[in-house]
Design a protein around this motif. Structure first.
Motif, PDB file in Angstrom:
ATOM      1  N   HIS A   4       0.823  -1.211   0.000  1.00 55.12           N
ATOM      2  CA  HIS A   4       0.000   0.000   0.000  1.00 55.12           C
ATOM      3  C   HIS A   4       0.857   1.261   0.000  1.00 55.12           C
ATOM      4  O   HIS A   4       0.501   2.247  -0.654  1.00 55.12           O
ATOM      5  N   ILE A 147      -4.120  -7.174  10.933  1.00 60.42           N
ATOM      6  CA  ILE A 147      -3.717  -7.081   9.533  1.00 60.42           C
ATOM      7  C   ILE A 147      -3.601  -8.510   8.990  1.00 60.42           C
ATOM      8  O   ILE A 147      -2.880  -9.331   9.551  1.00 60.42           O
ATOM      9  N   HIS A 149      -2.298 -10.981   6.207  1.00 59.90           N
ATOM     10  CA  HIS A 149      -1.292 -11.029   5.140  1.00 59.90           C
ATOM     11  C   HIS A 149      -1.631 -12.041   4.063  1.00 59.90           C
ATOM     12  O   HIS A 149      -1.095 -11.984   2.963  1.00 59.90           O
ATOM     13  N   ASP A 151      -3.367 -13.884   1.061  1.00 57.91           N
ATOM     14  CA  ASP A 151      -4.177 -13.537  -0.093  1.00 57.91           C
ATOM     15  C   ASP A 151      -5.598 -14.040   0.153  1.00 57.91           C
ATOM     16  O   ASP A 151      -5.816 -15.223   0.411  1.00 57.91           O
ATOM     17  N   THR A 152      -6.555 -13.164   0.059  1.00 57.24           N
ATOM     18  CA  THR A 152      -7.924 -13.512   0.454  1.00 57.24           C
ATOM     19  C   THR A 152      -8.696 -14.255  -0.633  1.00 57.24           C
ATOM     20  O   THR A 152      -9.848 -14.612  -0.416  1.00 57.24           O
ATOM     21  N   ASP A 294      -9.429  -4.257   5.276  1.00 63.33           N
ATOM     22  CA  ASP A 294      -8.021  -4.045   4.910  1.00 63.33           C
ATOM     23  C   ASP A 294      -7.418  -3.018   5.886  1.00 63.33           C
ATOM     24  O   ASP A 294      -7.367  -1.819   5.596  1.00 63.33           O
ATOM     25  N   LYS A 297      -4.229  -1.026   4.621  1.00 64.66           N
ATOM     26  CA  LYS A 297      -4.512   0.142   3.769  1.00 64.66           C
ATOM     27  C   LYS A 297      -4.999   1.319   4.608  1.00 64.66           C
ATOM     28  O   LYS A 297      -4.586   2.471   4.386  1.00 64.66           O
TER      29      LYS A 297
END
Length: 324
Positions: A4, A147, A149, A151-152, A294, A297
């Motif tokens: 980000h 947070i 990490h 990948d969703t 997120d 971000k």
């Protein structure tokens, strides 16, 4: 957060401590990062050894690294419970924002195994002007969600009998006698001691690899791991059945285990116990996917906005965005 910051065109340099440079892997996102010795805890056979911790760390090297760290070009130090940058910022009166799970312990959250050493570590290990803690629940405190990490995009089919095991501080030679008799399940182990992949019946050993770990995590139905913060957070995000084994003599992990049980997000064991593991595997998974927003971000946007004294609006918005 690195992704980000890069997307926003921010000029960020990264510093890592606690491990030799050659022990870091898949670090492309951090560019030409710096490494210092820092401070670290000695963990043996699944428990913190305070005696060896004292002798493993070099105070003279730490002080030299703090004094010599050049901060003049920087407007801000962002510190993820990292002592060299935290103390260097304090010494040079630079604004330091501490963020991560550890600052949450400055607030009223579930605590287990607290002692004077733990209190001093949480307060003085990595000093900051502003501390922003992360946790799985707000506990009516000024903290943020975790947070994530991983990948969703959940693009791996779930395997009902697949269990991922990540206990890097345990002796890997103790695994087979505990897990091999539980033949109904396939156990995938990731451990620093494994140099290459091997398969022995229902036991599958894998060397450390970010991509391989993420792939196996996505397809596993259950996870056995230490009671840290990042991996359990990812398990909660995807509704994985979770069993944690906290590192002994480590207040943070003992407290995390207690919080998971209190929130109904997982179970805990103090030692590797085949009976406990089998009972846990046979128990229906009570967890549901918890969709965290997120947070990385949001933090980056907040940092770059420059209004660092108040993050209450960000906190409110993030928790309102959490959905189950």
């Amino acid at each position: 957060m690195a992704r980000h910051f890069a997307a926003r065109g921010a000029d960020v340099d990264y510093l890592f401590t606690g491990r030799p440079r050659d022990s870091y892997f898949e670090m492309e996102a951090f560019g030409n990062f710096q490494v210092r010795e820092g401070l670290t805890f000695a963990v043996e056979a699944g428990q913190v050894n305070y005696f060896k911790t004292c002798f493993r760390n070099n105070p003279a090297t730490f002080i030299r690294d703090v004094v010599q760290l050049e901060l003049a070009p920087y407007d801000l130090v962002l510190c993820d419970f990292e002592p060299v940058s935290g103390w260097a910022g304090k010494l040079r009166k630079k604004p330091v924002i501490g963020f991560g799970h550890q600052p949450a312990f400055l607030h009223k959250i579930p605590l287990e195994g607290e002692d004077m050493i733990a209190k001093l570590v949480m307060k003085y290990f990595a000093p900051a002007n502003i501390n922003i803690g992360l946790h799985w629940h707000h506990f009516n405190q000024p903290i943020l969600p975790p947070i994530i990490h991983l990948d969703t995009t959940h693009d791996k089919p779930l395997q009902a009998n697949k269990v991922l095991v990540y206990l890097p501080f345990d002796d890997e030679t103790t695994f087979a006698p505990v897990f091999k008799p539980i033949r109904e399940y396939e156990f995938y182990f990731f451990h620093p001691a494994y140099a290459q992949a091997s398969d022995e019946g229902n036991l599958h050993k894998r060397p450390l690899s970010v991509q391989q770990f993420q792939d196996d995590l996505k397809s596993a139905s259950a996870v056995i791991c230490g009671a840290g913060f990042e991996l359990p957070s990812e398990c909660i995000q995807f509704g994985k059945k979770l069993l944690v084994k906290p590192v002994k003599n480590q207040m943070e992990q003992a407290s995390n285990a207690a919080a998971l049980v209190q929130l109904g997000l997982g179970q805990s064991m103090q030692t590797l116990d085949a009976a406990i593991i089998r009972r846990w595997l046979e128990t229906p998974n009570p967890a549901r996917n918890t969709n965290y927003p997120d947070v990385a971000k949001a933090l980056v946007d907040w940092v770059l906005a420059g209004e660092w004294q108040d993050y209450s609006a960000m906190q409110k918005q993030l928790w309102e965005s959490v959905s189950a």
